[in-house]
Design a protein around this motif. Structure first.
Motif, PDB file in Angstrom:
ATOM      1  N   VAL A  53       0.840  -1.205   0.000  1.00  0.00           N
ATOM      2  CA  VAL A  53       0.000   0.000   0.000  1.00  0.00           C
ATOM      3  C   VAL A  53       0.872   1.251   0.000  1.00  0.00           C
ATOM      4  N   CYS A  54       1.969   1.231   0.735  1.00  0.00           N
ATOM      5  CA  CYS A  54       2.886   2.381   0.752  1.00  0.00           C
ATOM      6  C   CYS A  54       3.423   2.687  -0.644  1.00  0.00           C
ATOM      7  N   GLN A  55       3.697   1.651  -1.429  1.00  0.00           N
ATOM      8  CA  GLN A  55       4.234   1.853  -2.779  1.00  0.00           C
ATOM      9  C   GLN A  55       3.275   2.626  -3.673  1.00  0.00           C
ATOM     10  N   LEU A  56       2.000   2.591  -3.353  1.00  0.00           N
ATOM     11  CA  LEU A  56       1.009   3.278  -4.181  1.00  0.00           C
ATOM     12  C   LEU A  56       1.044   4.791  -4.011  1.00  0.00           C
ATOM     13  N   PHE A  57       1.721   5.274  -2.975  1.00  0.00           N
ATOM     14  CA  PHE A  57       1.639   6.696  -2.634  1.00  0.00           C
ATOM     15  C   PHE A  57       2.906   7.470  -2.967  1.00  0.00           C
ATOM     16  N   ILE A  58       2.672   8.675  -3.489  1.00  0.00           N
ATOM     17  CA  ILE A  58       3.747   9.642  -3.677  1.00  0.00           C
ATOM     18  C   ILE A  58       3.261  10.940  -3.039  1.00  0.00           C
ATOM     19  N   THR A  59       4.073  11.501  -2.146  1.00  0.00           N
ATOM     20  CA  THR A  59       3.625  12.649  -1.356  1.00  0.00           C
ATOM     21  C   THR A  59       4.814  13.537  -1.007  1.00  0.00           C
ATOM     22  N   ASN A  73       0.622   0.830 -21.024  1.00  0.00           N
ATOM     23  CA  ASN A  73       0.833  -0.166 -19.972  1.00  0.00           C
ATOM     24  C   ASN A  73       1.691   0.332 -18.823  1.00  0.00           C
ATOM     25  N   GLY A  74       1.998   1.624 -18.824  1.00  0.00           N
ATOM     26  CA  GLY A  74       2.808   2.166 -17.739  1.00  0.00           C
ATOM     27  C   GLY A  74       1.978   2.493 -16.510  1.00  0.00           C
ATOM     28  N   ILE A  75       2.533   3.319 -15.643  1.00  0.00           N
ATOM     29  CA  ILE A  75       1.882   3.704 -14.392  1.00  0.00           C
ATOM     30  C   ILE A  75       0.813   4.755 -14.659  1.00  0.00           C
ATOM     31  N   ILE A  76      -0.380   4.536 -14.123  1.00  0.00           N
ATOM     32  CA  ILE A  76      -1.419   5.563 -14.132  1.00  0.00           C
ATOM     33  C   ILE A  76      -1.442   6.186 -12.740  1.00  0.00           C
ATOM     34  N   MET A  77      -1.317   7.495 -12.685  1.00  0.00           N
ATOM     35  CA  MET A  77      -1.208   8.220 -11.414  1.00  0.00           C
ATOM     36  C   MET A  77      -2.302   9.281 -11.317  1.00  0.00           C
ATOM     37  N   THR A  78      -2.845   9.496 -10.129  1.00  0.00           N
ATOM     38  CA  THR A  78      -3.813  10.571  -9.965  1.00  0.00           C
ATOM     39  C   THR A  78      -3.096  11.915  -9.892  1.00  0.00           C
ATOM     40  N   ASP A 108      -2.771   3.200 -10.498  1.00  0.00           N
ATOM     41  CA  ASP A 108      -1.630   2.570  -9.819  1.00  0.00           C
ATOM     42  C   ASP A 108      -1.053   3.393  -8.675  1.00  0.00           C
ATOM     43  N   MET A 109      -0.956   4.703  -8.870  1.00  0.00           N
ATOM     44  CA  MET A 109      -0.317   5.547  -7.855  1.00  0.00           C
ATOM     45  C   MET A 109      -1.221   6.703  -7.461  1.00  0.00           C
ATOM     46  N   ILE A 110      -1.166   7.048  -6.187  1.00  0.00           N
ATOM     47  CA  ILE A 110      -1.958   8.136  -5.623  1.00  0.00           C
ATOM     48  C   ILE A 110      -1.020   9.273  -5.225  1.00  0.00           C
ATOM     49  N   TYR A 111      -1.232  10.435  -5.847  1.00  0.00           N
ATOM     50  CA  TYR A 111      -0.469  11.613  -5.439  1.00  0.00           C
ATOM     51  C   TYR A 111      -1.323  12.421  -4.484  1.00  0.00           C
ATOM     52  N   VAL A 112      -0.829  12.614  -3.272  1.00  0.00           N
ATOM     53  CA  VAL A 112      -1.540  13.414  -2.281  1.00  0.00           C
ATOM     54  C   VAL A 112      -0.514  14.277  -1.552  1.00  0.00           C
ATOM     55  N   SER A 113      -0.624  15.587  -1.723  1.00  0.00           N
ATOM     56  CA  SER A 113       0.379  16.487  -1.137  1.00  0.00           C
ATOM     57  C   SER A 113       0.078  16.796   0.324  1.00  0.00           C
ATOM     58  N   ALA A 114      -1.149  16.560   0.767  1.00  0.00           N
ATOM     59  CA  ALA A 114      -1.543  16.769   2.164  1.00  0.00           C
ATOM     60  C   ALA A 114      -2.627  15.748   2.506  1.00  0.00           C
ATOM     61  N   GLY A 115      -2.643  15.319   3.771  1.00  0.00           N
ATOM     62  CA  GLY A 115      -3.637  14.325   4.179  1.00  0.00           C
ATOM     63  C   GLY A 115      -3.234  12.903   3.843  1.00  0.00           C
ATOM     64  N   ASP A 132      -1.805  -6.002  -6.263  1.00  0.00           N
ATOM     65  CA  ASP A 132      -0.574  -6.556  -6.836  1.00  0.00           C
ATOM     66  C   ASP A 132      -0.315  -6.053  -8.248  1.00  0.00           C
ATOM     67  N   GLN A 133      -1.384  -5.818  -9.025  1.00  0.00           N
ATOM     68  CA  GLN A 133      -1.202  -5.270 -10.360  1.00  0.00           C
ATOM     69  C   GLN A 133      -0.598  -3.864 -10.289  1.00  0.00           C
ATOM     70  N   ALA A 134      -1.106  -3.049  -9.377  1.00  0.00           N
ATOM     71  CA  ALA A 134      -0.588  -1.686  -9.228  1.00  0.00           C
ATOM     72  C   ALA A 134       0.865  -1.701  -8.776  1.00  0.00           C
ATOM     73  N   VAL A 135       1.136  -2.495  -7.750  1.00  0.00           N
ATOM     74  CA  VAL A 135       2.504  -2.581  -7.226  1.00  0.00           C
ATOM     75  C   VAL A 135       3.450  -3.142  -8.287  1.00  0.00           C
TER      76      VAL A 135
END
Length: 397
Positions: free
Chosen positions: A109-115, A323-328, A354-361, A384-387
């Protein structure tokens, strides 16, 4: 009565009565349910006309258009695009599969996040990486950090930060991180501003591949000097040849790229821009950033954000072949009244992002996704697909 004498009169009367009956039956044909044009087919799907647009199911069969095509009404208004939402599972290398198998649910789950680093270290402004950074990375081995101008106090200080982060990650034997910046040139040049580099022209204004190569070459040089490894700034609106020049130049310098923001604000006809989208997604760009605004032409819903839509993901995977990473895009403020940040994060992952960008919260979003995985609301296969896509990108598999 003498029918022989008055036959002509009676025949006229009978004809009038028959004409009235025919007219009445014709009116009833349009009134009685079943005679209406608003039919429901045998499989239960409605083909109702809504306003001036045909709202088709994403998996509608028997229509005159194939998946990925749009229909239009008689007035020429663009209808909702048909999308195949069934995304084939990606296959990963043995090395990636092994890495996934070794990870805990929390690590995945941590791998899904960029902050922002401030979100996990607890400091007001992150300008050095020490004990708090080491402890936070042990607790939350994230997919990546996004840095801003306030994090940069010269080249030496920046290099020390990045070197320490990499050291902590290596010591803990976790997945390498995206160390990202949104360095778009022009007024949006946080790294150049913080470390006194020459500001390059805004990417959005570059018109030729040669200009794109020159500008991205200079940015990639100072990104490498400052030890950042991802630029989030490739404009999705750029031409195919410029996009290829941007991505190829960064790739040659060992820098990951992200293009955004898809599909572009106020886009009313996805198909008209599809050639450009394909040109960008076929460059080998590491990630595609999906916007938090609605696009009824794509999602079929005026209020549903693209970033939480299975149709958006289906279109990107199946119609664009990406087929690459889809990010919010940044979810920190929530994406609508119905989708606050934590709910949006869960919905995005469920949709196949695949990835969640959240700058706060970050904490609320992370806990919401983790809870959804533990409860089964987000399946292990989706996680597992996202990771797997993230690790594949980082390992260069």
């Amino acid at each position: 009565m003498d029918f022989r004498k008055n036959g002509g009169k009676y025949l006229v009367t009978i004809e009038v009565i028959i004409l009235i009956i025919v007219l009445v039956l014709g009116v009833l044909h349009f009134i009685i349910p079943g005679g209406s044009k608003n039919k429901t087919s045998a499989d239960g799907k409605s083909n109702a006309i809504s306003g001036t647009e045909y709202i088709w199911s994403a998996t509608e069969t028997g229509s005159d258009t194939e998946a990925g095509q749009t229909t239009a009404d008689a007035a020429g208004n663009t209808a909702v695009i048909q999308v195949d939402e069934n995304v084939t599972q990606a296959e990963f290398s043995e090395a990636v599969e092994q890495k996934i198998a070794e990870m805990s649910v929390e690590q995945k789950v941590c791998q899904l996040f960029i902050t922002r680093p401030e979100e996990v270290t607890g400091v007001t402004q992150f300008t050095q990486a020490g004990k708090k950074t080491q402890e936070s990375l042990a607790a939350y081995p994230l997919g990546g950090y996004v840095f801003g101008t306030g994090n940069f106090n010269g080249v030496t200080a920046t290099r020390n930060i990045m070197a320490n982060i990499n050291k902590y990650v290596n010591t803990q034997k976790t997945i390498p991180m995206f160390l990202a910046v949104n360095e778009a040139g022009g007024d949006n040049s946080p790294l150049a501003a913080g470390n006194a580099y020459e500001v390059q022209p805004a990417m959005s204004g570059i018109k030729t591949a040669e200009e794109a190569k020159t500008s991205s070459g200079k940015i990639s040089e100072y990104m490498n000097e400052s030890m950042l490894n991802m630029n989030l700034a490739i404009p999705v609106s750029t031409s195919g040849e410029c996009a290829a020049a941007f991505v190829d130049t960064y790739d040659a310098a060992g820098i990951y790229t992200a293009a955004g923001i898809f599909p572009g604000e106020n886009v009313s006809d996805i198909k008209s821009a599809e050639t450009n989208y394909k040109a960008i997604t076929q460059t080998g760009v590491s990630a595609l950033i999906v916007g938090n605004y609605s696009c009824k032409n794509l999602t079929g819903n005026e209020t549903m954000p693209c970033s939480v839509s299975t149709k958006t993901v289906g279109y990107i995977r199946n119609s664009l072949g990406y087929n690459g990473i889809i990010m919010t895009a940044d979810l920190s403020a929530g994406v609508s009244e119905n989708y606050k940040a934590d709910k949006a994060a869960v919905s995005a992952v469920k949709a196949g992002v695949d990835m969640i960008y959240v700058s706060a919260g970050f904490a609320d979003c992370y806990n919401a996704v983790l809870t959804a995985v533990q409860s089964g609301d987000i399946s292990q296969d989706i996680l597992d697909q996202a990771v797997g896509r993230i690790i594949t990108c980082k390992m260069g598999e």
